[in-house]
Scaffold this motif. Sequence first.
Motif, PDB file in Angstrom:
ATOM      1  N   ALA A  46       3.788 -17.980 -56.160  1.00  0.00           N
ATOM      2  CA  ALA A  46       2.876 -17.690 -55.058  1.00  0.00           C
ATOM      3  C   ALA A  46       2.009 -16.445 -55.243  1.00  0.00           C
ATOM      4  CB  ALA A  46       3.651 -17.610 -53.752  1.00  0.00           C
ATOM      5  N   PRO A  47       2.574 -15.292 -55.622  1.00  0.00           N
ATOM      6  CA  PRO A  47       1.736 -14.079 -55.696  1.00  0.00           C
ATOM      7  C   PRO A  47       0.681 -14.178 -56.796  1.00  0.00           C
ATOM      8  CG  PRO A  47       4.083 -13.532 -55.625  1.00  0.00           C
ATOM      9  CD  PRO A  47       3.986 -14.992 -55.893  1.00  0.00           C
ATOM     10  N   ASP A  48      -0.424 -13.486 -56.579  1.00  0.00           N
ATOM     11  CA  ASP A  48      -1.453 -13.415 -57.622  1.00  0.00           C
ATOM     12  C   ASP A  48      -0.993 -12.544 -58.793  1.00  0.00           C
ATOM     13  OD1 ASP A  48      -3.884 -14.786 -56.285  1.00  0.00           O
ATOM     14  OD2 ASP A  48      -3.150 -13.416 -54.757  1.00  0.00           O
ATOM     15  N   LEU A  49      -0.102 -11.610 -58.504  1.00  0.00           N
ATOM     16  CA  LEU A  49       0.441 -10.714 -59.534  1.00  0.00           C
ATOM     17  C   LEU A  49       1.872 -10.364 -59.165  1.00  0.00           C
ATOM     18  CD1 LEU A  49       0.108  -8.739 -61.995  1.00  0.00           C
ATOM     19  CD2 LEU A  49      -0.707  -7.034 -60.338  1.00  0.00           C
ATOM     20  N   PRO A  84      -0.037 -14.160 -63.920  1.00  0.00           N
ATOM     21  CA  PRO A  84      -0.106 -12.716 -64.161  1.00  0.00           C
ATOM     22  C   PRO A  84       1.209 -11.995 -63.838  1.00  0.00           C
ATOM     23  CG  PRO A  84      -2.130 -13.451 -63.161  1.00  0.00           C
ATOM     24  CD  PRO A  84      -1.207 -14.635 -63.133  1.00  0.00           C
ATOM     25  N   THR A  85       1.804 -11.409 -64.872  1.00  0.00           N
ATOM     26  CA  THR A  85       3.112 -10.770 -64.754  1.00  0.00           C
ATOM     27  C   THR A  85       3.128  -9.506 -65.588  1.00  0.00           C
ATOM     28  OG1 THR A  85       4.125 -12.976 -64.580  1.00  0.00           O
ATOM     29  CG2 THR A  85       5.602 -11.110 -64.982  1.00  0.00           C
ATOM     30  N   LEU A  86       3.586  -8.419 -64.982  1.00  0.00           N
ATOM     31  CA  LEU A  86       3.675  -7.134 -65.673  1.00  0.00           C
ATOM     32  C   LEU A  86       5.092  -6.602 -65.564  1.00  0.00           C
ATOM     33  CD1 LEU A  86       2.366  -4.542 -66.954  1.00  0.00           C
ATOM     34  CD2 LEU A  86       1.952  -3.766 -64.601  1.00  0.00           C
ATOM     35  N   TRP A 167       2.577 -12.068 -73.494  1.00  0.00           N
ATOM     36  CA  TRP A 167       3.117 -13.428 -73.435  1.00  0.00           C
ATOM     37  C   TRP A 167       2.049 -14.330 -72.823  1.00  0.00           C
ATOM     38  CZ3 TRP A 167       6.708 -16.472 -75.295  1.00  0.00           C
ATOM     39  CH2 TRP A 167       6.940 -17.706 -74.662  1.00  0.00           C
ATOM     40  N   GLY A 168       1.669 -15.368 -73.559  1.00  0.00           N
ATOM     41  CA  GLY A 168       0.617 -16.230 -73.081  1.00  0.00           C
ATOM     42  C   GLY A 168      -0.670 -15.443 -72.878  1.00  0.00           C
ATOM     43  N   LYS A 169      -1.420 -15.791 -71.846  1.00  0.00           N
ATOM     44  CA  LYS A 169      -2.676 -15.109 -71.559  1.00  0.00           C
ATOM     45  C   LYS A 169      -2.543 -14.056 -70.471  1.00  0.00           C
ATOM     46  CE  LYS A 169      -5.625 -19.014 -72.908  1.00  0.00           C
ATOM     47  NZ  LYS A 169      -6.680 -19.971 -72.458  1.00  0.00           N
ATOM     48  N   ARG A 170      -1.402 -14.077 -69.722  1.00  0.00           N
ATOM     49  CA  ARG A 170      -1.345 -13.227 -68.532  1.00  0.00           C
ATOM     50  C   ARG A 170      -0.051 -12.449 -68.382  1.00  0.00           C
ATOM     51  NH1 ARG A 170      -3.572 -18.163 -67.313  1.00  0.00           N
ATOM     52  NH2 ARG A 170      -5.756 -18.125 -66.669  1.00  0.00           N
ATOM     53  N   LEU A 230      -6.422  -5.965 -65.774  1.00  0.00           N
ATOM     54  CA  LEU A 230      -6.601  -6.794 -64.575  1.00  0.00           C
ATOM     55  C   LEU A 230      -7.852  -7.668 -64.690  1.00  0.00           C
ATOM     56  CD1 LEU A 230      -5.609  -4.173 -61.866  1.00  0.00           C
ATOM     57  CD2 LEU A 230      -4.335  -6.263 -62.438  1.00  0.00           C
ATOM     58  N   ALA A 231      -8.883  -7.139 -65.306  1.00  0.00           N
ATOM     59  CA  ALA A 231     -10.109  -7.920 -65.483  1.00  0.00           C
ATOM     60  C   ALA A 231      -9.904  -9.098 -66.424  1.00  0.00           C
ATOM     61  CB  ALA A 231     -11.225  -7.023 -66.015  1.00  0.00           C
ATOM     62  N   SER A 232      -8.904  -9.007 -67.285  1.00  0.00           N
ATOM     63  CA  SER A 232      -8.662 -10.065 -68.272  1.00  0.00           C
ATOM     64  C   SER A 232      -7.832 -11.217 -67.717  1.00  0.00           C
ATOM     65  CB  SER A 232      -7.943  -9.486 -69.502  1.00  0.00           C
ATOM     66  OG  SER A 232      -6.579  -9.178 -69.200  1.00  0.00           O
ATOM     67  N   LEU A 233      -7.280 -11.033 -66.535  1.00  0.00           N
ATOM     68  CA  LEU A 233      -6.358 -12.054 -65.992  1.00  0.00           C
ATOM     69  C   LEU A 233      -7.116 -13.280 -65.481  1.00  0.00           C
ATOM     70  CD1 LEU A 233      -3.897  -9.726 -64.057  1.00  0.00           C
ATOM     71  CD2 LEU A 233      -3.668 -10.651 -66.387  1.00  0.00           C
TER      72      LEU A 233
END
Length: 233
Positions: A46-49, A84-86, A167-170, A230-233
């Motif tokens: 659900a979350p965007d990040l 998107p995961t940090l 990992w992956g793109k995000r 963040l701009a790359s996500l």
Amino acid sequence: MKRATVIRHLGFEDLGNLTEILKQKKYAVSYVEAGQDCLAAIDPLAPDLIVILGGLISAYDEQNYPFIIDEMSLLERRLAADLPTLGICLGAQLMARSLGAKVYPGDEKEIGWSKLELNPIGMHSSLAHLAAEQTSVLQWHGDTFDLPAGSILLASTTKYQNQAFSWGKRGLALQFHPEVTASGVERWFISHACEIDQIPDVMVTKLRQDTKDYAARLEIQSAKFWQAWLASL
């Protein structure tokens, strides 16, 4: 607004200098307190990040801290969907473990300010803003991890080879702490007092002086790094 869910393990280890950047990027930030709130209630998709912050526990100690099982489950689904995961420090270790890699004690604790050694891939990523010629970064960990299969190594230090991977793109895992601020890290010196006292070559006075020398520059470079990532996500 976009939503950022942040799992926090320690009250004094928060988003730090990332807070203002997320605000600028129109993210509504909500903290979830590990060990207090129900992590299983978080919808991984659900979350965007999602941000997993640091902590004093080990990523493999679910016997004493069973909420780790819920964090692992969340990360497995999140990363499989390439959302998107940090992960920072413990968060990076949990990411590595959820991707099938081993997490274990390092040969020595790495505490203090140091330079990142970016490989060519890292130099062509948002991490270039944190390269050795740009700034020093804060390290504070005793565990390390093997590089997960399918991930891409981005940075190392002389003591720990695996400092950052994508990992992956995000997905981005950081063993070090680009989020710290000069004022915020003073709380670390107090809260980590017992750990500092156990390491002969680590002293609060030296950590404080190095923080005075390096933290302001890190905040400048971290802002550029966060903006680029963040701009790359």
